[in-house]
Design a protein around this motif. Sequence first.
Motif, short mmCIF file in Angstrom:
data_model
loop_
_atom_site.label_atom_id
_atom_site.label_comp_id
_atom_site.label_asym_id
_atom_site.label_seq_id
_atom_site.Cartn_x
_atom_site.Cartn_y
_atom_site.Cartn_z
N MET A 189 0.84 -1.17 0.00
CA MET A 189 0.00 0.00 0.00
C MET A 189 0.89 1.24 0.00
SD MET A 189 -3.20 -1.18 2.47
CE MET A 189 -2.72 -0.11 3.72
N PRO A 190 0.83 2.05 -1.04
CA PRO A 190 1.72 3.21 -1.13
C PRO A 190 1.36 4.32 -0.16
CG PRO A 190 0.26 3.10 -3.03
CD PRO A 190 0.05 1.85 -2.25
N GLN A 191 0.17 4.32 0.43
CA GLN A 191 -0.19 5.38 1.36
C GLN A 191 0.63 5.29 2.64
OE1 GLN A 191 -2.40 3.29 0.02
NE2 GLN A 191 -3.87 4.48 -1.14
N LEU A 192 1.12 4.10 2.97
CA LEU A 192 1.90 3.93 4.18
C LEU A 192 3.36 4.32 4.01
CD1 LEU A 192 0.43 0.55 5.41
CD2 LEU A 192 -0.16 2.85 6.16
N ASN A 193 3.80 4.56 2.80
CA ASN A 193 5.17 4.98 2.54
C ASN A 193 5.26 6.49 2.73
OD1 ASN A 193 7.76 5.29 1.74
ND2 ASN A 193 7.39 4.85 -0.42
N PRO A 194 5.93 6.98 3.78
CA PRO A 194 5.96 8.43 4.03
C PRO A 194 6.93 9.18 3.12
CG PRO A 194 7.21 7.31 5.71
CD PRO A 194 6.59 6.24 4.85
N GLY A 195 7.66 8.49 2.29
CA GLY A 195 8.66 9.15 1.45
C GLY A 195 8.11 10.23 0.54
N PRO A 196 7.08 10.01 -0.24
CA PRO A 196 6.65 11.03 -1.20
C PRO A 196 5.97 12.24 -0.57
CG PRO A 196 5.77 8.87 -1.79
CD PRO A 196 6.42 8.74 -0.46
N TRP A 197 5.28 12.08 0.54
CA TRP A 197 4.48 13.19 1.05
C TRP A 197 4.99 13.80 2.34
CZ3 TRP A 197 2.71 12.25 5.88
CH2 TRP A 197 2.58 10.91 6.27
N PHE A 198 5.88 13.13 3.06
CA PHE A 198 6.32 13.65 4.35
C PHE A 198 7.13 14.94 4.21
CE2 PHE A 198 9.13 13.78 8.07
CZ PHE A 198 8.17 13.84 9.04
N THR A 199 8.00 15.00 3.22
CA THR A 199 8.80 16.22 3.01
C THR A 199 7.91 17.38 2.63
OG1 THR A 199 10.61 14.81 2.25
CG2 THR A 199 10.77 17.15 1.76
N THR A 200 6.92 17.14 1.79
CA THR A 200 5.99 18.21 1.40
C THR A 200 5.19 18.69 2.59
OG1 THR A 200 5.82 17.20 -0.78
CG2 THR A 200 4.13 18.79 -0.18
N MET A 201 4.72 17.77 3.42
CA MET A 201 3.97 18.16 4.60
C MET A 201 4.84 18.95 5.57
SD MET A 201 2.16 15.87 7.56
CE MET A 201 3.74 15.54 8.32
N LEU A 202 6.08 18.53 5.77
CA LEU A 202 6.99 19.20 6.69
C LEU A 202 7.31 20.62 6.22
CD1 LEU A 202 8.62 18.80 9.28
CD2 LEU A 202 10.51 18.04 7.84
N ILE A 203 7.59 20.79 4.94
CA ILE A 203 7.90 22.11 4.41
C ILE A 203 6.67 23.01 4.47
CG2 ILE A 203 8.51 23.35 2.29
CD1 ILE A 203 10.43 21.02 1.69
N SER A 204 5.51 22.48 4.16
CA SER A 204 4.28 23.27 4.23
C SER A 204 4.00 23.73 5.66
CB SER A 204 3.09 22.46 3.74
OG SER A 204 3.29 22.05 2.42
N TRP A 205 4.22 22.86 6.63
CA TRP A 205 3.99 23.22 8.02
C TRP A 205 4.99 24.28 8.48
CZ3 TRP A 205 6.65 22.80 12.65
CH2 TRP A 205 5.89 23.00 13.79
N LEU A 206 6.23 24.16 8.06
CA LEU A 206 7.23 25.15 8.44
C LEU A 206 6.93 26.51 7.81
CD1 LEU A 206 10.51 23.06 8.29
CD2 LEU A 206 9.42 24.03 10.30
N VAL A 207 6.49 26.53 6.56
CA VAL A 207 6.14 27.80 5.92
C VAL A 207 4.94 28.41 6.63
CG1 VAL A 207 5.17 28.78 3.80
CG2 VAL A 207 7.15 27.28 3.68
N LEU A 208 3.98 27.61 6.95
CA LEU A 208 2.79 28.13 7.63
C LEU A 208 3.14 28.70 9.00
CD1 LEU A 208 -0.32 28.40 7.62
CD2 LEU A 208 -0.37 26.20 8.80
#
Length: 55
Positions: free
Chosen positions: A1-20
């Motif tokens: 299940m690719p949803q459990l792989n944090p590689g593609p979306w974790f960096t985007t979420m982290l950068i978005s949270w830091l910008v916010l």
Amino acid sequence: MPQLNPGPWFTTMLISWLVLSMVIQPKLLSFTPTTLPPHVITPHTHTTPWTWPWT
């Protein structure tokens, strides 16, 4: 299940949270309201207690 792989979306979420939290939040908190609501002092009215006829 690719949803459990944090590689593609974790960096985007982290950068978005830091910008916010570092850029947008201080800008939003720096705004002050232009019109403040007036302080309304309501007079205290004396009321009589209700008497219950069936007690």
